[in-house]
Design a protein around this motif. Structure first.
Motif, mmCIF file in Angstrom:
data_model
loop_
_atom_site.group_PDB
_atom_site.id
_atom_site.type_symbol
_atom_site.label_atom_id
_atom_site.label_comp_id
_atom_site.label_asym_id
_atom_site.label_seq_id
_atom_site.Cartn_x
_atom_site.Cartn_y
_atom_site.Cartn_z
ATOM 1 N N SER A 33 -1.387 3.218 -3.000
ATOM 2 C CA SER A 33 -1.899 4.518 -2.545
ATOM 3 C C SER A 33 -2.595 5.232 -3.695
ATOM 4 O O SER A 33 -3.623 5.889 -3.500
ATOM 5 C CB SER A 33 -0.763 5.376 -1.983
ATOM 6 N N ALA A 54 0.800 -1.225 0.000
ATOM 7 C CA ALA A 54 0.000 0.000 0.000
ATOM 8 C C ALA A 54 0.831 1.272 0.000
ATOM 9 O O ALA A 54 0.361 2.321 -0.418
ATOM 10 C CB ALA A 54 -0.938 0.006 1.201
ATOM 11 N N GLU A 55 2.066 1.186 0.467
ATOM 12 C CA GLU A 55 2.851 2.406 0.599
ATOM 13 C C GLU A 55 3.286 2.969 -0.753
ATOM 14 O O GLU A 55 3.679 4.123 -0.856
ATOM 15 C CB GLU A 55 4.096 2.140 1.444
#
Length: 302
Positions: free
Chosen positions: A108, A103-104
């Motif tokens: 995102s 997700a980073e």
């Protein structure tokens, strides 16, 4: 006594920690909530809550009753949502659990795009590389890497991610480039703590042979991004998701190790609590994420 109102008052009192907070949330008076809970206890013939001046504590019977009462209210809300118009269903909170390492970076962008497409949804995203309890954390959906062995969950396979070993050119210039997996035993290895294979690295050869090499970790971290940074700093060899690492491989900052050997692919799943109706917004989220992965070429194509 209105049983549903009483159940709602009881559950919210437990969730929020006090009768006054539950009353404020439900738009009723504090004495009304207290009376509802007392009425439940009288009807059941047992105490559900121990009260102090500051806190409420569930009794043993209250713990069991709370679990059932919460499920009754959740099922009723799900029944309402199942017959609502699509616009109504695509609104309200959506609790999602995602791996931090995914997700980073590119995820995102996906989350921002999904939110823009569905502005009435309140995205509540928890990022963690830990296998948190989906039911206990009350997540609507979570993305999980690896095998799933929890019969409380509905599991949907999204695809298989490719992985490979990487290191910085500087490290490999200093320590040498392994030509066979067995040589990993003599290298500094940066290990992901939660990996199911532990300190053994499995491989498939081009001729179909299989082997597993035990390594000696010089750094153990439960976060893939930190391991990637350690590899970039020349601290050793680590395992990486090929989709996420490709831009760094192309830039030359990292180099693939043992490119003629294949690391086993990693299944990626969406999981849901099995005792719950799957709302439209959850299905749309997973479908959109699946399409995103496909467009990005994130998964191995057999």
């Amino acid at each position: 006594m209105d049983k549903l109102s009483a159940l709602s008052g009881f559950v919210q009192s437990v969730n929020l920690g006090s009768f006054s907070a539950a009353a404020k949330h439900l738009g009723v008076s504090q004495p009304a909530i207290s009376q509802q809970v007392r009425g439940l206890e009288e009807e059941l013939g047992t105490r559900l809550l121990n009260r102090t001046t500051r806190q409420l504590h569930l009794t043993e019977a209250g713990e069991r009753y709370y679990a059932y009462a919460r499920e009754v209210l959740e099922r009723l809300a799900e029944a309402d949502r199942s017959v609502q118009a699509e616009e109504t269903q695509m609104s309200g909170p959506l609790a999602v659990g995602l791996p931090l390492g995914f997700a980073e970076t590119v995820l995102s962008d996906f989350l921002i795009r999904f939110k823009k497409e569905h502005p009435n949804i309140l995205l509540d995203v928890s990022l963690s590389d830990q296998f948190v309890d989906v039911i206990q954390e009350r997540l609507d959906v979570a993305i999980r890497m690896g095998e799933i062995k929890d019969d409380r969950l509905i599991v949907r396979l999204l695809g298989h991610a490719r992985r490979c070993l990487v290191a910085s050119p500087d490290y490999l210039d200093r320590r040498g480039r392994p030509q066979h997996p067995a040589e990993l035993a003599d290298h500094d290895y940066l290990l992901y703590r939660n990996i199911s294979t532990g300190d053994c690295v499995p491989f498939f050869g081009t001729a179909g042979e299989r082997l597993s090499v035990r390594v000696t970790p010089t750094m153990i971290v439960n976060n893939s991004a930190t391991l990637r940074q350690a590899a970039l700093a020349g601290l050793g060899i680590t395992l990486a998701n090929r989709w996420l690492i490709d831009p760094i491989l192309r830039s030359g900052e990292l180099e693939q190790v043992l490119p003629d050997w294949q690391y086993p692919h990693h299944p990626v799943h969406a999981v849901y609590p099995s005792n719950r109706f799957i709302p439209l917004k959850v299905r749309r989220f997973v479908d959109s994420l699946h399409a995103f992965f496909d467009n990005e070429g994130a998964f191995y194509a057999a």
